[in-house]
Design a protein around this motif. Structure first.
Motif, PDB file in Angstrom:
ATOM      1  N   GLY A  13       3.278  13.772   4.144  1.00  0.00           N
ATOM      2  CA  GLY A  13       1.993  14.427   4.313  1.00  0.00           C
ATOM      3  C   GLY A  13       1.158  14.268   3.062  1.00  0.00           C
ATOM      4  O   GLY A  13       1.549  13.574   2.115  1.00  0.00           O
ATOM      5  N   PRO A  14      -0.004  14.919   2.995  1.00  0.00           N
ATOM      6  CA  PRO A  14      -0.913  14.745   1.853  1.00  0.00           C
ATOM      7  C   PRO A  14      -0.337  15.216   0.525  1.00  0.00           C
ATOM      8  O   PRO A  14      -0.799  14.786  -0.537  1.00  0.00           O
ATOM      9  N   PRO A 146      -5.199   0.894   4.173  1.00  0.00           N
ATOM     10  CA  PRO A 146      -6.001   0.305   5.247  1.00  0.00           C
ATOM     11  C   PRO A 146      -7.512   0.328   5.030  1.00  0.00           C
ATOM     12  O   PRO A 146      -8.236  -0.403   5.716  1.00  0.00           O
ATOM     13  N   ALA A 147      -8.001   1.142   4.106  1.00  0.00           N
ATOM     14  CA  ALA A 147      -9.455   1.238   3.906  1.00  0.00           C
ATOM     15  C   ALA A 147      -9.946   0.448   2.697  1.00  0.00           C
ATOM     16  O   ALA A 147     -11.054   0.685   2.211  1.00  0.00           O
ATOM     17  N   ARG A 148      -9.175  -0.520   2.252  1.00  0.00           N
ATOM     18  CA  ARG A 148      -9.599  -1.309   1.088  1.00  0.00           C
ATOM     19  C   ARG A 148     -10.002  -2.741   1.446  1.00  0.00           C
ATOM     20  O   ARG A 148     -10.128  -3.583   0.544  1.00  0.00           O
ATOM     21  N   GLU A 169      -0.241   3.035   5.480  1.00  0.00           N
ATOM     22  CA  GLU A 169      -0.269   3.890   4.294  1.00  0.00           C
ATOM     23  C   GLU A 169      -1.392   4.911   4.482  1.00  0.00           C
ATOM     24  O   GLU A 169      -2.561   4.620   4.242  1.00  0.00           O
ATOM     25  N   ALA A 170      -1.007   6.107   4.927  1.00  0.00           N
ATOM     26  CA  ALA A 170      -2.009   7.114   5.274  1.00  0.00           C
ATOM     27  C   ALA A 170      -2.603   7.788   4.045  1.00  0.00           C
ATOM     28  O   ALA A 170      -3.807   8.040   3.989  1.00  0.00           O
ATOM     29  N   TRP A 171      -1.761   8.084   3.064  1.00  0.00           N
ATOM     30  CA  TRP A 171      -2.196   8.897   1.925  1.00  0.00           C
ATOM     31  C   TRP A 171      -2.260   8.019   0.685  1.00  0.00           C
ATOM     32  O   TRP A 171      -1.251   7.570   0.157  1.00  0.00           O
ATOM     33  N   ILE A 186     -11.219   9.982   4.217  1.00  0.00           N
ATOM     34  CA  ILE A 186     -10.758   8.689   4.715  1.00  0.00           C
ATOM     35  C   ILE A 186      -9.267   8.737   5.039  1.00  0.00           C
ATOM     36  O   ILE A 186      -8.815   8.181   6.048  1.00  0.00           O
ATOM     37  N   CYS A 187      -8.488   9.421   4.205  1.00  0.00           N
ATOM     38  CA  CYS A 187      -7.047   9.496   4.466  1.00  0.00           C
ATOM     39  C   CYS A 187      -6.746  10.314   5.719  1.00  0.00           C
ATOM     40  O   CYS A 187      -5.846   9.980   6.490  1.00  0.00           O
TER      41      CYS A 187
END
Length: 215
Positions: A13-14, A146-148, A169-171, A186-187
């Protein structure tokens, strides 16, 4: 696909990283600053439960770290669980991305082309080929940060799911702060998308410096 790492990642988790889990970090075996034994000592001192070192196209750091951990266990110490790891470049929907190979069999022949220090070329660079090689070696394939990338995470994660990726890779600290912290909006969006697709979620500092607590 049954894999012992799946049950561990179910708890990510976060707040998991960097204190408990770290499934994305680097040593001098690629572009990091820490020697492998420096990194594993620091991970142990920090009290991590599980980690994987994911050098780019190199799994060379794993064995010396595993040997050090075994010596500590033999001496009665409580130490982290170390999983094999490697960060592999590939093309996903024509976009160059990174895949984290986690928990694969050390030295497996299927990953040998990706374990030579440099990105491959040709058909082996395709995401489906990379995922197949990771699965053949008994590992899990995870889309890193994923957001890079040039394409949005929504597009890339959907395609990754279609190709059989195990997770994402969520966090991740997209703001690259001195002290690692996940980038909230975003995460959270990535975590929801992965969960809706039934994919695993990981976390990692992507450390390249001398402190596992930051990038």
């Amino acid at each position: 696909m049954s894999h012992p790492l799946r049950s561990v990642l179910a708890d990510v988790g976060p707040d998991s990283c960097p204190g408990s889990f770290n499934f994305h970090c680097h040593t001098i075996c690629s572009d990091g600053s820490l020697e492998p034994l420096e990194l594993i000592r620091q991970a142990s001192e920090r009290g991590l439960s599980h980690l994987a070192v994911t050098d780019h196209h190199s799994a060379r750091a794993f064995q010396p770290m595993a040997d050090w951990l075994q010596a500590q266990r033999d001496a009665g110490a409580v130490v982290p669980t170390l999983w094999t790891g490697m960060e592999i470049s590939c093309l996903l929907k024509g976009c160059l991305v990174h895949v984290l190979a986690l928990g694969f069999e050390p030295g497996h022949a299927a990953l040998e082309p990706y374990n030579r220090g440099d990105s491959v070329v040709g058909e082996a660079l395709r995401a489906d080929a990379v995922v197949k090689a990771i699965h053949t070696a008994g590992g899990l394939a995870v889309l890193a940060h994923p957001a890079r990338y040039r394409l949005g995470h929504d597009v890339l994660i959907d395609e990754a799911a279609r190709l059989g990726f195990d997770g994402g890779e969520a966090w991740y600290d997209y703001d690259m702060q001195t002290v690692w912290a996940p980038s909230p909006m975003i995460c959270e969006a990535i975590d929801r998308q992965l969960a809706n697709l039934g994919l695993l979620r990981t976390c990692g500092t992507d450390s390249h410096g001398i402190d596992l607590g930051g990038r």
